[in-house]
Design an enzyme around this catalytic site. Structure first.
Site, PDB file in Angstrom:
ATOM      1  N   GLY A  64       0.799  -1.229   0.000  1.00  0.00           N
ATOM      2  CA  GLY A  64       0.000   0.000   0.000  1.00  0.00           C
ATOM      3  C   GLY A  64       0.824   1.268   0.000  1.00  0.00           C
ATOM      4  O   GLY A  64       2.027   1.259  -0.246  1.00  0.00           O
ATOM      5  N   SER A 119       7.465   3.861  -0.983  1.00  0.00           N
ATOM      6  CA  SER A 119       6.544   4.341   0.059  1.00  0.00           C
ATOM      7  C   SER A 119       7.333   4.983   1.192  1.00  0.00           C
ATOM      8  O   SER A 119       6.879   5.949   1.816  1.00  0.00           O
ATOM      9  CB  SER A 119       5.708   3.183   0.599  1.00  0.00           C
ATOM     10  OG  SER A 119       5.049   2.518  -0.454  1.00  0.00           O
ATOM     11  N   HIS A 122       4.234   1.207  -7.975  1.00  0.00           N
ATOM     12  CA  HIS A 122       3.124   0.243  -7.923  1.00  0.00           C
ATOM     13  C   HIS A 122       2.252   0.372  -9.171  1.00  0.00           C
ATOM     14  O   HIS A 122       1.839  -0.627  -9.758  1.00  0.00           O
ATOM     15  CB  HIS A 122       2.248   0.509  -6.699  1.00  0.00           C
ATOM     16  CG  HIS A 122       2.947   0.401  -5.377  1.00  0.00           C
ATOM     17  ND1 HIS A 122       3.073   1.468  -4.523  1.00  0.00           N
ATOM     18  CD2 HIS A 122       3.529  -0.652  -4.766  1.00  0.00           C
ATOM     19  CE1 HIS A 122       3.709   1.081  -3.433  1.00  0.00           C
ATOM     20  NE2 HIS A 122       4.002  -0.197  -3.546  1.00  0.00           N
ATOM     21  N   GLY A 156       8.359  -5.552  -8.823  1.00  0.00           N
ATOM     22  CA  GLY A 156       9.276  -4.514  -9.275  1.00  0.00           C
ATOM     23  C   GLY A 156      10.727  -4.925  -9.063  1.00  0.00           C
ATOM     24  O   GLY A 156      11.067  -5.529  -8.046  1.00  0.00           O
ATOM     25  N   GLN A 188      14.039  -9.655  -3.819  1.00  0.00           N
ATOM     26  CA  GLN A 188      12.690 -10.172  -3.567  1.00  0.00           C
ATOM     27  C   GLN A 188      12.119 -10.841  -4.822  1.00  0.00           C
ATOM     28  O   GLN A 188      11.559 -11.937  -4.744  1.00  0.00           O
ATOM     29  CB  GLN A 188      11.776  -9.027  -3.135  1.00  0.00           C
ATOM     30  CG  GLN A 188      10.305  -9.361  -3.114  1.00  0.00           C
ATOM     31  CD  GLN A 188       9.489  -8.230  -2.526  1.00  0.00           C
ATOM     32  OE1 GLN A 188       9.456  -8.065  -1.314  1.00  0.00           O
ATOM     33  NE2 GLN A 188       8.830  -7.451  -3.366  1.00  0.00           N
ATOM     34  N   LYS A 232      12.870  -2.877  -8.386  1.00  0.00           N
ATOM     35  CA  LYS A 232      13.337  -2.061  -7.257  1.00  0.00           C
ATOM     36  C   LYS A 232      13.737  -2.980  -6.089  1.00  0.00           C
ATOM     37  O   LYS A 232      14.726  -2.747  -5.402  1.00  0.00           O
ATOM     38  CB  LYS A 232      12.216  -1.108  -6.862  1.00  0.00           C
ATOM     39  CG  LYS A 232      12.127  -0.696  -5.419  1.00  0.00           C
ATOM     40  CD  LYS A 232      13.005   0.487  -5.160  1.00  0.00           C
ATOM     41  CE  LYS A 232      12.858   1.094  -3.790  1.00  0.00           C
ATOM     42  NZ  LYS A 232      12.272   0.281  -2.768  1.00  0.00           N
ATOM     43  N   LEU A 278       0.283   3.601  -2.223  1.00  0.00           N
ATOM     44  CA  LEU A 278       0.629   3.358  -3.624  1.00  0.00           C
ATOM     45  C   LEU A 278       1.252   4.575  -4.295  1.00  0.00           C
ATOM     46  O   LEU A 278       0.890   5.717  -4.004  1.00  0.00           O
ATOM     47  CB  LEU A 278      -0.614   2.915  -4.393  1.00  0.00           C
ATOM     48  CG  LEU A 278      -1.276   1.633  -3.873  1.00  0.00           C
ATOM     49  CD1 LEU A 278      -2.499   1.303  -4.731  1.00  0.00           C
ATOM     50  CD2 LEU A 278      -0.309   0.467  -3.845  1.00  0.00           C
ATOM     51  N   HIS A 279       2.188   4.302  -5.189  1.00  0.00           N
ATOM     52  CA  HIS A 279       2.904   5.354  -5.928  1.00  0.00           C
ATOM     53  C   HIS A 279       3.118   4.891  -7.360  1.00  0.00           C
ATOM     54  O   HIS A 279       2.650   3.799  -7.750  1.00  0.00           O
ATOM     55  CB  HIS A 279       4.231   5.682  -5.223  1.00  0.00           C
ATOM     56  CG  HIS A 279       5.071   4.470  -4.927  1.00  0.00           C
ATOM     57  ND1 HIS A 279       5.544   3.636  -5.922  1.00  0.00           N
ATOM     58  CD2 HIS A 279       5.495   3.928  -3.758  1.00  0.00           C
ATOM     59  CE1 HIS A 279       6.258   2.668  -5.375  1.00  0.00           C
ATOM     60  NE2 HIS A 279       6.237   2.806  -4.065  1.00  0.00           N
TER      61      HIS A 279
HETATM   62  P1  AMP Z   1       5.814  -2.667  -1.660  1.00  0.00           P
HETATM   63  O1  AMP Z   1       4.459  -2.072  -1.509  1.00  0.00           O
HETATM   64  O2  AMP Z   1       6.928  -1.724  -1.356  1.00  0.00           O
HETATM   65  O3  AMP Z   1       5.936  -4.010  -0.985  1.00  0.00           O
HETATM   66  O4  AMP Z   1       5.968  -2.961  -3.213  1.00  0.00           O
HETATM   67  C1  AMP Z   1       5.018  -3.714  -3.927  1.00  0.00           C
HETATM   68  C2  AMP Z   1       5.567  -4.011  -5.302  1.00  0.00           C
HETATM   69  O5  AMP Z   1       5.857  -2.791  -5.964  1.00  0.00           O
HETATM   70  C3  AMP Z   1       6.876  -4.811  -5.243  1.00  0.00           C
HETATM   71  O6  AMP Z   1       6.890  -5.761  -6.284  1.00  0.00           O
HETATM   72  C4  AMP Z   1       7.919  -3.740  -5.449  1.00  0.00           C
HETATM   73  O7  AMP Z   1       9.108  -4.229  -6.020  1.00  0.00           O
HETATM   74  C5  AMP Z   1       7.193  -2.828  -6.429  1.00  0.00           C
HETATM   75  N1  AMP Z   1       7.801  -1.494  -6.410  1.00  0.00           N
HETATM   76  C6  AMP Z   1       8.025  -0.705  -5.333  1.00  0.00           C
HETATM   77  N2  AMP Z   1       8.659   0.427  -5.692  1.00  0.00           N
HETATM   78  C7  AMP Z   1       8.844   0.347  -7.028  1.00  0.00           C
HETATM   79  C8  AMP Z   1       9.439   1.195  -8.014  1.00  0.00           C
HETATM   80  N3  AMP Z   1       9.993   2.357  -7.683  1.00  0.00           N
HETATM   81  N4  AMP Z   1       9.459   0.782  -9.291  1.00  0.00           N
HETATM   82  C9  AMP Z   1       8.912  -0.400  -9.648  1.00  0.00           C
HETATM   83  N5  AMP Z   1       8.328  -1.242  -8.778  1.00  0.00           N
HETATM   84  C10 AMP Z   1       8.288  -0.884  -7.487  1.00  0.00           C
END
Ligand code: AMP
Length: 284
Positions: free
Chosen positions: A31, A186, A37, A147, A153, A149, A33-34
């Site tokens: 969550g 986030s 995501h 991602g 993972q 990023k 979200l940006h």
């Molecule tokens: P998170 O909410 O941080 O657990 O991320 C959820 C998904 O979004 C994961 O697969 C992250 O790798 C991906 N994600 C987070 N930040 C980025 C980003 N800047 N660019 C691409 N994918 C991202």
């Protein structure tokens, strides 16, 4: 868009489409979200008949001294973004729904989970692999987007899917960045304006090393030194490593295999990670 909190309702919502042969795409998130995501969500919406996004701040992937309690949350804002992006189902389970009383079973991710973030966050990738396995079983998607990023993972999840014969295609997409190069995250919300301006040093260092690599530099120590020179603006570096892009084994000497440079550092009390693939293409 349906907002669903229980596994039973989720199954009821997805079953008719599944029986009708619709493809289900899935984007698991924590969550707040940006654009990072949203890049995954948009890809799922384009590629799938039905897109499910989950928002679940997974307690088992946080260590005892980490930021579980202060992790940023905005359920209403997230729901709006998902609705606008064309998401069909927003799944927001409670901790009890995901980890029912007496829950004990987990996924041991193996050697890919040991270096880099794994060595500083013991149990983190066990928590990640376990929750993603649970979410895959709940949603039963055809494809899921992650991602790069979070490079380690994505590899851990791709390995898990192969090892456990999980019938989900896991796709990793490039990192979305702010205009100054900072990887969107986030956790960037925690940065003060002063820390935010320093935070771009991570990507500057990694891209300086990538530049040198593209100009022919192949010595791993020299490539790391180029990146390290920028990281002086951080408060502390947790790691800066050059590793094999598939095994995550450290590369010493000449870089003659697909490689990724990864870093984790603290800036203004916030832990940030970033990485760059050392390749000739512009898709870093
Ligand atoms: P998170 O909410 O941080 O657990 O991320 C959820 C998904 O979004 C994961 O697969 C992250 O790798 C991906 N994600 C987070 N930040 C980025 C980003 N800047 N660019 C691409 N994918 C991202």
């Amino acid at each position: 868009m349906e907002i669903i909190t229980t596994v039973g309702e989720l199954r009821d919502a997805l079953e008719p489409g599944r029986l009708a042969g619709r493809t289900i795409g899935f984007v698991p998130t924590m969550g707040f979200l940006h654009e990072g995501h949203l890049s995954l969500i948009r890809e799922s919406v384009t590629q799938s008949d039905v897109t499910v996004v989950s928002i679940f701040v997974n307690p088992t992937q946080f260590g005892p001294r980490e930021d579980l309690d202060s992790y940023p949350r905005d359920a209403a804002g997230d729901a709006r973004l998902c609705q606008d992006a064309g998401v069909d189902v927003l799944f927001m389970p409670t901790v009890e729904e995901v980890y029912p009383p007496g829950n004990r079973t987990g996924v041991e991710p193996g050697p890919l989970a040991e270096p880099l973030c794994g060595s500083f966050r013991p149990g983190h990738f066990r928590g990640v692999a376990t929750v993603v396995a649970k979410l895959f079983n709940m949603v039963q998607p055809h494809r899921a987007w992650f991602g790069r990023k979070d490079y380690q993972q994505a590899l851990v999840i791709q390995r898990m899917v192969r090892d456990l014969h999980v019938p989900v295609e896991v796709i990793a997409l490039p990192t979305i960045r702010e205009a100054d190069g900072l990887a969107v995250s986030s956790r960037n919300a925690h940065l003060s304006p002063e820390a935010r301006s320093r935070a771009a040093c991570l990507s500057r260092g990694l891209f300086a090393a990538l530049d040198a690599f593209r100009r022919g530099e192949r010595d791993s120590e020299r490539l790391l030194a180029i990146a390290r020179a920028y990281l002086g603006e951080t408060d502390s570096i947790q790691y800066l490593e050059l590793v094999h892009a598939e095994t995550l084994e450290r590369i010493a000497g000449t870089v003659d295999a697909p490689a990724v440079m990864c870093t984790a550092a603290f800036i203004g009390g916030t832990r940030l990670i970033d990485n760059v693939l050392l390749s000739g293409s512009s898709d870093a």
